[in-house]
Design an enzyme around this catalytic site. Structure first.
Site, PDB file in Angstrom:
ATOM      1  N   HIS A  61     -64.061  -6.171 -27.870  1.00  0.00           N
ATOM      2  CA  HIS A  61     -64.066  -7.574 -27.452  1.00  0.00           C
ATOM      3  C   HIS A  61     -64.121  -7.645 -25.938  1.00  0.00           C
ATOM      4  O   HIS A  61     -63.809  -6.685 -25.233  1.00  0.00           O
ATOM      5  CB  HIS A  61     -62.828  -8.311 -27.978  1.00  0.00           C
ATOM      6  CG  HIS A  61     -61.551  -7.975 -27.267  1.00  0.00           C
ATOM      7  ND1 HIS A  61     -61.132  -8.628 -26.132  1.00  0.00           N
ATOM      8  CD2 HIS A  61     -60.595  -7.026 -27.518  1.00  0.00           C
ATOM      9  CE1 HIS A  61     -59.973  -8.125 -25.729  1.00  0.00           C
ATOM     10  NE2 HIS A  61     -59.633  -7.145 -26.536  1.00  0.00           N
ATOM     11  N   CYS A  62     -64.570  -8.808 -25.416  1.00  0.00           N
ATOM     12  CA  CYS A  62     -64.506  -9.063 -23.979  1.00  0.00           C
ATOM     13  C   CYS A  62     -63.609 -10.267 -23.765  1.00  0.00           C
ATOM     14  O   CYS A  62     -62.614 -10.423 -24.469  1.00  0.00           O
ATOM     15  CB  CYS A  62     -65.904  -9.236 -23.382  1.00  0.00           C
ATOM     16  SG  CYS A  62     -66.877 -10.539 -24.131  1.00  0.00           S
ATOM     17  N   VAL A  63     -63.929 -11.132 -22.824  1.00  0.00           N
ATOM     18  CA  VAL A  63     -63.006 -12.205 -22.469  1.00  0.00           C
ATOM     19  C   VAL A  63     -62.905 -13.266 -23.550  1.00  0.00           C
ATOM     20  O   VAL A  63     -61.840 -13.815 -23.795  1.00  0.00           O
ATOM     21  CB  VAL A  63     -63.437 -12.852 -21.132  1.00  0.00           C
ATOM     22  CG1 VAL A  63     -62.486 -13.981 -20.743  1.00  0.00           C
ATOM     23  CG2 VAL A  63     -63.461 -11.801 -20.034  1.00  0.00           C
ATOM     24  N   ARG A  71     -65.244 -13.021 -26.654  1.00  0.00           N
ATOM     25  CA  ARG A  71     -66.074 -12.678 -27.798  1.00  0.00           C
ATOM     26  C   ARG A  71     -65.579 -11.445 -28.549  1.00  0.00           C
ATOM     27  O   ARG A  71     -65.181 -10.458 -27.933  1.00  0.00           O
ATOM     28  CB  ARG A  71     -67.519 -12.383 -27.360  1.00  0.00           C
ATOM     29  CG  ARG A  71     -68.049 -13.287 -26.297  1.00  0.00           C
ATOM     30  CD  ARG A  71     -69.317 -12.717 -25.703  1.00  0.00           C
ATOM     31  NE  ARG A  71     -69.697 -13.477 -24.512  1.00  0.00           N
ATOM     32  CZ  ARG A  71     -70.938 -13.814 -24.221  1.00  0.00           C
ATOM     33  NH1 ARG A  71     -71.917 -13.462 -24.990  1.00  0.00           N
ATOM     34  NH2 ARG A  71     -71.190 -14.512 -23.140  1.00  0.00           N
ATOM     35  N   VAL A  76     -59.043 -14.318 -27.866  1.00  0.00           N
ATOM     36  CA  VAL A  76     -59.806 -13.254 -28.525  1.00  0.00           C
ATOM     37  C   VAL A  76     -58.985 -11.979 -28.721  1.00  0.00           C
ATOM     38  O   VAL A  76     -59.100 -11.312 -29.754  1.00  0.00           O
ATOM     39  CB  VAL A  76     -61.099 -12.954 -27.727  1.00  0.00           C
ATOM     40  CG1 VAL A  76     -60.796 -12.432 -26.346  1.00  0.00           C
ATOM     41  CG2 VAL A  76     -61.969 -11.977 -28.486  1.00  0.00           C
TER      42      VAL A  76
END
Length: 472
Positions: free
Chosen positions: A26-28, A30, A70
């Site tokens: 995952h990123c910030v 998503r 997330v």
């Protein structure tokens, strides 16, 4: 039942089920799935779920945008997936999936995994430097006094010892021992290393007469040590490249010595071979590559600040949608870490403010209460440089709004580039404007230019939206 159980079950089912998932990161905002078969995804169901902003295939992955929570969703989802057990068979499947990605996709995915975990603390340190700069500008403190020294130490600690932190995140990304990564990073920034390797008389010059001419002060078992005058403190690229190769060395070492000896001798052989290789080979290669990339961008900027600004300002937000913006950010961070200033990140500073202006215009014009409900939290997120809620909730669904954000960002980038604005700390979000104050002198001239660029960006984006608005 956990808070995100229903959501996670829904997402897993509609990306094709557990058996269709070979990797998850995952990123910030998503969740990033690597899937065996993307045709099994039910995108319509995903995008119509109230807690999901959008879903799309991009960068060799299937991305489900869920917002700032997330990480909590990711942590709750892992136990539901077979990949959390990480079997040899599953690793093999992931390797096959990785082979299907283009080189560019794999590079961007790697940079994303390495840089993203550092963003929170990077923003925190940058804000501290911004506070320090404001205090200097208003003559509350002066460079050299106790308060300045402590704030300076906190703010620059991340960048000074960045190779250690990136050694950890790079090792995890390359499936290596993160503590080996930290030791490699620590070796690169070891106290007195620069003085010991570059402080003596010049033995001879390597590549004499070329642009790569280098003074050689020391050698390692007869091999020349090409060591930069400023050392590897604050660098980004050398440790990433080094850990890519050292992760393979570590696996090789594991394969040739008995498992009973792994605990001691895997670190021993990896470090005694890997650190000299890093200093003798990988570090110099990475420095040359980094310099060439930075020089190419600087060359475009020198050729025409207008072209560079329009190019970067217009394309940055579309790159965010595709998850392809990280190499651009990485170059900016590398410039900031190695030279203390950067000219690249300032040109994208106004991007979230363009989104905010368009969303505000929509908020004023729309009569739809559901749209208004989305606008307020989206603008708050824009304030802190999280633009996905605005993109997927308000601007991208109506394409002309999205185009207006790109135009507004380009206008701001143009003003910033023409004034040759540099930042002195990471300028993420509105509060990051303190990063444009020179921490040594307290000079605020860049802040005034950025403020003007910000107003221009927001005015252009807002007016284009307000005068062309249609409820349909």
């Amino acid at each position: 039942m956990g808070k995100y159980d229903n959501l996670n079950d829904f997402i897993i089912e509609n990306v094709g089920g557990d058996n269709n998932i070979t990797a998850l990161t995952h990123c910030v905002t998503r969740l990033r799935f690597t899937l065996k078969d993307e045709s099994l995804v039910n995108r319509e169901a995903l995008v119509n779920h109230g807690e999901i902003m959008t879903a799309q295939a991009a960068n060799g992955q299937y991305q489900v945008v869920v917002g700032m929570q997330v990480d909590d969703i990711y942590q709750a989802m892992l136990p539901k997936l077979s990949i959390s057990g990480s079997t040899v068979e599953k690793d093999s499947e992931q390797a096959k999936e990785g082979d299907k990605k283009t080189l560019l996709n794999r590079f961007i995915d790697t940079i994303t995994k390495i840089i993203t975990p550092t963003l929170g603390v990077m923003v925190g340190c940058s804000l501290i430097l911004g506070v320090q700069s404001l205090l200097v500008a208003f003559h509350v403190i002066t460079p050299g006094d106790g308060t300045f020294v402590i704030l300076n130490a906190i703010g620059y600690a991340l960048f000074t010892f960045f190779p250690i932190i990136l050694g950890y995140t790079s090792a995890k990304t390359f499936d290596s021992d993160p503590f080996i990564g930290m030791i490699v990073g620590a070796a690169l920034v070891f106290p007195n290393l620069v003085a010991d390797l570059t402080g003596s008389d010049v033995l001879y010059k390597l590549f004499d007469g070329t642009i790569f001419q280098t003074n050689i002060h020391s050698n390692f078992l007869g091999l020349p040590i090409v060591f930069p005058q400023n050392g590897y403190t604050s660098t980004v690229i050398p440790i990433i490249l080094s850990m890519f190769f050292l992760s393979k060395l570590e696996r090789f070492v594991k394969g040739i010595i008995p498992k009973s000896l792994h605990f001691t001798f895997v670190p021993f052989f990896t470090l005694i071979l890997g650190v000299p290789a890093t200093i003798l080979v990988f570090g110099p290669i990475a420095n040359v590559a980094s310099s060439l990339i930075s020089s190419a961008i600087l060359g475009l900027f020198s050729f025409s600040p207008i072209i560079a600004a329009l190019f970067i300002g217009t394309l940055y937000t579309p790159l965010v949608i595709l998850g392809l913006h990280w190499p651009l950010v990485a170059i900016g961070i590398n410039n900031l870490a190695t030279t203390g200033t950067d000219y690249l990140l300032p040109m994208i500073f106004t991007a979230p403010l363009a989104q905010m202006a368009v969303v505000f215009a929509v908020y004023l014009k729309t009569k739809n209460p559901e749209v208004k409900k989305i606008c307020v939290p989206a603008m708050v997120s824009d304030f802190f440089c999280i633009i996905e809620p605005s993109i997927y909730g308000i601007t991208l669904p109506v394409k002309k709004r999205f185009v207006f954000t790109c135009i507004g960002t380009a206008v701001g980038a143009l003003i910033i580039a023409m004034a040759d604005v540099h930042n002195f700390a990471s300028t993420i979000g509105v509060l990051g404007i303190g990063g444009f104050i020179n921490p040594q002198t307290g000079n605020t001239s860049f802040v005034l230019i950025v403020a003007l660029a910000t107003l221009a960006t927001m005015a252009v984006s807002f007016l284009l939206t307000i005068f062309t608005y249609s409820e349909d």
